[in-house]
Scaffold this active site. Sequence first.
Site, PDB file in Angstrom:
ATOM      1  N   ARG A 218      32.001  63.007  38.457  1.00 61.85           N
ATOM      2  CA  ARG A 218      30.857  62.006  38.105  1.00 61.85           C
ATOM      3  C   ARG A 218      31.147  60.958  36.814  1.00 61.85           C
ATOM      4  O   ARG A 218      30.079  60.533  35.938  1.00 61.85           O
ATOM      5  CB  ARG A 218      29.490  62.650  37.900  1.00 61.85           C
ATOM      6  CG  ARG A 218      29.011  63.414  39.430  1.00 61.85           C
ATOM      7  CD  ARG A 218      27.456  63.799  39.160  1.00 61.85           C
ATOM      8  NE  ARG A 218      26.913  64.344  40.482  1.00 61.85           N
ATOM      9  CZ  ARG A 218      27.106  65.827  40.653  1.00 61.85           C
ATOM     10  NH1 ARG A 218      27.427  66.474  39.885  1.00 61.85           N
ATOM     11  NH2 ARG A 218      26.850  66.231  42.071  1.00 61.85           N
TER      12      ARG A 218
ATOM     13  N   LYS B  20      33.848  47.000  35.842  1.00 61.68           N
ATOM     14  CA  LYS B  20      33.815  47.006  37.144  1.00 61.68           C
ATOM     15  C   LYS B  20      34.846  47.653  37.659  1.00 61.68           C
ATOM     16  O   LYS B  20      35.905  47.434  37.489  1.00 61.68           O
ATOM     17  CB  LYS B  20      33.786  45.470  37.702  1.00 61.68           C
ATOM     18  CG  LYS B  20      32.279  44.720  37.965  1.00 61.68           C
ATOM     19  CD  LYS B  20      32.370  43.431  38.646  1.00 61.68           C
ATOM     20  CE  LYS B  20      31.106  42.685  38.690  1.00 61.68           C
ATOM     21  NZ  LYS B  20      31.163  41.465  39.390  1.00 61.68           N
TER      22      LYS B  20
ATOM     23  N   GLU C 294      41.694  32.492  36.535  1.00 59.52           N
ATOM     24  CA  GLU C 294      40.656  33.256  35.728  1.00 59.52           C
ATOM     25  C   GLU C 294      40.376  32.685  34.365  1.00 59.52           C
ATOM     26  O   GLU C 294      39.174  32.705  34.039  1.00 59.52           O
ATOM     27  CB  GLU C 294      40.847  34.501  35.815  1.00 59.52           C
ATOM     28  CG  GLU C 294      40.845  35.425  37.229  1.00 59.52           C
ATOM     29  CD  GLU C 294      39.428  35.486  37.801  1.00 59.52           C
ATOM     30  OE1 GLU C 294      38.435  35.086  36.896  1.00 59.52           O
ATOM     31  OE2 GLU C 294      39.365  35.992  39.005  1.00 59.52           O
TER      32      GLU C 294
ATOM     33  N   LYS D 172      34.384  36.823  28.255  1.00 56.89           N
ATOM     34  CA  LYS D 172      33.956  38.092  29.151  1.00 56.89           C
ATOM     35  C   LYS D 172      33.022  38.975  28.286  1.00 56.89           C
ATOM     36  O   LYS D 172      32.040  39.769  28.942  1.00 56.89           O
ATOM     37  CB  LYS D 172      34.977  38.622  29.996  1.00 56.89           C
ATOM     38  CG  LYS D 172      34.770  39.582  30.878  1.00 56.89           C
ATOM     39  CD  LYS D 172      35.675  39.793  32.190  1.00 56.89           C
ATOM     40  CE  LYS D 172      35.113  40.727  33.255  1.00 56.89           C
ATOM     41  NZ  LYS D 172      35.940  40.902  34.496  1.00 56.89           N
TER      42      LYS D 172
ATOM     43  N   GLU E 102      25.346  43.402  36.048  1.00 60.16           N
ATOM     44  CA  GLU E 102      25.293  42.318  36.964  1.00 60.16           C
ATOM     45  C   GLU E 102      23.745  41.991  37.348  1.00 60.16           C
ATOM     46  O   GLU E 102      23.485  41.782  38.523  1.00 60.16           O
ATOM     47  CB  GLU E 102      26.355  42.264  38.073  1.00 60.16           C
ATOM     48  CG  GLU E 102      26.674  40.737  38.644  1.00 60.16           C
ATOM     49  CD  GLU E 102      27.822  40.964  39.427  1.00 60.16           C
ATOM     50  OE1 GLU E 102      28.899  40.339  38.975  1.00 60.16           O
ATOM     51  OE2 GLU E 102      27.528  41.386  40.851  1.00 60.16           O
TER      52      GLU E 102
ATOM     53  N   ARG F 175      25.557  38.467  34.018  1.00 61.21           N
ATOM     54  CA  ARG F 175      27.008  38.451  34.258  1.00 61.21           C
ATOM     55  C   ARG F 175      27.559  37.671  35.676  1.00 61.21           C
ATOM     56  O   ARG F 175      28.646  37.632  35.846  1.00 61.21           O
ATOM     57  CB  ARG F 175      27.098  39.779  34.413  1.00 61.21           C
ATOM     58  CG  ARG F 175      28.710  40.275  34.774  1.00 61.21           C
ATOM     59  CD  ARG F 175      28.970  41.828  34.528  1.00 61.21           C
ATOM     60  NE  ARG F 175      30.387  42.284  34.972  1.00 61.21           N
ATOM     61  CZ  ARG F 175      30.871  43.286  34.687  1.00 61.21           C
ATOM     62  NH1 ARG F 175      30.264  44.244  33.906  1.00 61.21           N
ATOM     63  NH2 ARG F 175      32.305  43.524  34.961  1.00 61.21           N
TER      64      ARG F 175
ATOM     65  N   ASN G 208      31.364  35.407  38.314  1.00 59.28           N
ATOM     66  CA  ASN G 208      31.840  34.939  39.724  1.00 59.28           C
ATOM     67  C   ASN G 208      32.025  33.768  40.084  1.00 59.28           C
ATOM     68  O   ASN G 208      31.917  33.379  41.335  1.00 59.28           O
ATOM     69  CB  ASN G 208      30.721  35.966  40.483  1.00 59.28           C
ATOM     70  CG  ASN G 208      30.808  37.441  40.313  1.00 59.28           C
ATOM     71  OD1 ASN G 208      31.861  37.870  40.204  1.00 59.28           O
ATOM     72  ND2 ASN G 208      29.745  37.884  40.416  1.00 59.28           N
TER      73      ASN G 208
ATOM     74  N   HIS H 143      33.862  32.935  42.952  1.00 63.42           N
ATOM     75  CA  HIS H 143      34.444  34.085  43.604  1.00 63.42           C
ATOM     76  C   HIS H 143      33.849  34.324  45.114  1.00 63.42           C
ATOM     77  O   HIS H 143      34.347  34.848  46.216  1.00 63.42           O
ATOM     78  CB  HIS H 143      34.032  35.296  42.689  1.00 63.42           C
ATOM     79  CG  HIS H 143      35.130  35.590  41.770  1.00 63.42           C
ATOM     80  ND1 HIS H 143      35.391  34.410  40.797  1.00 63.42           N
ATOM     81  CD2 HIS H 143      35.814  36.650  41.598  1.00 63.42           C
ATOM     82  CE1 HIS H 143      36.272  35.017  40.034  1.00 63.42           C
ATOM     83  NE2 HIS H 143      36.413  36.055  40.242  1.00 63.42           N
TER      84      HIS H 143
ATOM     85  N   HIS I  30      36.546  35.044  47.575  1.00 64.23           N
ATOM     86  CA  HIS I  30      36.883  36.393  48.228  1.00 64.23           C
ATOM     87  C   HIS I  30      36.743  36.304  49.752  1.00 64.23           C
ATOM     88  O   HIS I  30      37.476  36.892  50.496  1.00 64.23           O
ATOM     89  CB  HIS I  30      35.445  37.112  47.931  1.00 64.23           C
ATOM     90  CG  HIS I  30      35.692  37.974  46.428  1.00 64.23           C
ATOM     91  ND1 HIS I  30      34.782  38.455  45.868  1.00 64.23           N
ATOM     92  CD2 HIS I  30      36.755  38.059  45.690  1.00 64.23           C
ATOM     93  CE1 HIS I  30      35.151  38.992  44.601  1.00 64.23           C
ATOM     94  NE2 HIS I  30      36.260  38.640  44.606  1.00 64.23           N
TER      95      HIS I  30
ATOM     96  N   HIS J 219      44.755  36.638  43.977  1.00 66.12           N
ATOM     97  CA  HIS J 219      43.048  36.742  43.847  1.00 66.12           C
ATOM     98  C   HIS J 219      42.940  35.395  43.080  1.00 66.12           C
ATOM     99  O   HIS J 219      41.985  34.481  43.552  1.00 66.12           O
ATOM    100  CB  HIS J 219      42.723  37.969  43.129  1.00 66.12           C
ATOM    101  CG  HIS J 219      41.525  37.627  42.524  1.00 66.12           C
ATOM    102  ND1 HIS J 219      40.299  37.687  43.315  1.00 66.12           N
ATOM    103  CD2 HIS J 219      40.941  37.608  41.351  1.00 66.12           C
ATOM    104  CE1 HIS J 219      39.083  37.652  42.640  1.00 66.12           C
ATOM    105  NE2 HIS J 219      39.361  37.359  41.494  1.00 66.12           N
TER     106      HIS J 219
END
Length: 367
Positions: A120, A142, A184, A234, A244, A248, A252, A255, A259, A271
Site C-alpha cells: 500500500r 501520477k 510537452e 508543473k 486532479e 491540474r 492535459n 492529451h 491519447h 507520446h
Amino acid sequence: MTTPTRVTVSGATPYDVVIGRDLLTELPAMLGASAQRVMVMFPWALQELGHAVQASLVEQGYEAYAYELPDAEVQKTAQVAADCWQILGKLGFTRSDAIVGVGGGATTDLAGFVAATWLRGVKWVAIPTTLAGMVDAAVGGKTGINTEEGKNLVGAFWPPQGVLCDLTALATLDRRDIAAGLAEVVKTGFISDAAILDLVTEHAPALRDWDGASASGELWSVLAELVHRSVLVKATVVGEDLTEQGLREILNYGHTFGHAVERQELYQWRHGEAVAVGMVYEAELAYLAGKLSKEIVAQHRSLLDALGLPTTYRADCWEPLLAAMRRDKKARGNLLRFVILEDVAKPIRLEGPEPTLLEAAYAAVSR
C-alpha cells in the site's frame, strides 16, 4: 550549467526536482536513512545506466538490486507490474524500503505504480532519462499502467521522494525523442509560460537538428532553461492540485485527442508526437467554439512544424478516436471534457461540445 537547480513540488509530501549533471550523490538523501533495500528498475536498453545506479547505491551502503524491464509502453501492463510485485516479495521488501525508476516516462509511470501498490505504498525516486520524462511524466506523482481499453486507466497518485533530471542523459537521445519531449515543453508554454514559446521559437532550427555529441554550450543552456521552466510550471500546478480535482487538468492540454491517437497507432507514435497533434486539434476546437483566435491556432502549427512534430492526422479514423476520447479520464459519464485556450497562458475547460464541433475540429486537423 554546472550548479544543479532545484524546484520544490509542494503539497502534503513535498519533494525536490533536481536539474543538473552527475546527480547520483543526491540519491541517498532522497531515499532516506530508513531504506535498507532498494530496487532499481530500468528498461533493458538502459542496462549500463541501471547497473551504474545500483553500483552507486551499493557503494553507499544500500542492499541494492537491479531489475530489467521491457522497453517503452510494453512495460506498462498488469503482467509486468505483477512480475515486479513477485520479485519484491521474494526479496523481502518492507514498507521502509524503496524503488528507483530509471528511464523514460513509461518506466517512471510503472516504477511509481509498483511503489504505490506494494504494501500500500513504499518510497520511490524517479531518474528520468528522456526530455519528456523530465518535464512531464516523472514530476507530479501520477503513476499508472495501460489496459486494452486505453492508456493510464489504472493508476494511483503517489508522489516520489524526489526526481533527478540528469541532463547528461539527453546527449544520447535522437532527434525524434528530443522533439517528442519538446511537445510537452511547448504545452507548458501554451498553458502557462509564454517565455517558453519565445525561447523554443528562437532556437527551433537548432533544436530540430539536435545532435547531443556536437550541441553547443548555448543549446545546452537553452535546454536546461526549458527543463527548469517546464518543471516549474508543473510543480506550481501539482502543488495546488495533486489529485486532479480542478487546476491540474490544464496539464492535459492536447492529451484527450493525443491519447486517442496513441491508442489508434498501437503506441508506435511517441507520446509527444500524439500530444502535438492533440494540441492542434484542441486549438482548432477552441477556435470553432469561438474561444481562441485563428492567429494562436496558426502559432500552434508553425511552432510544432518548426520542431519537426506532426500537426495533422489521417482522415479515416473519427469513430475509433471518438470512442477512445469517451473513455478518457477527464470524461464524466457521457460528457466529454477538454482543456482549451482562450489565449496563451489562459487555459479553460470546455465541457460537452456539440458532436458537429468535435467532427469539424477533426476535419481541420486531418486536411
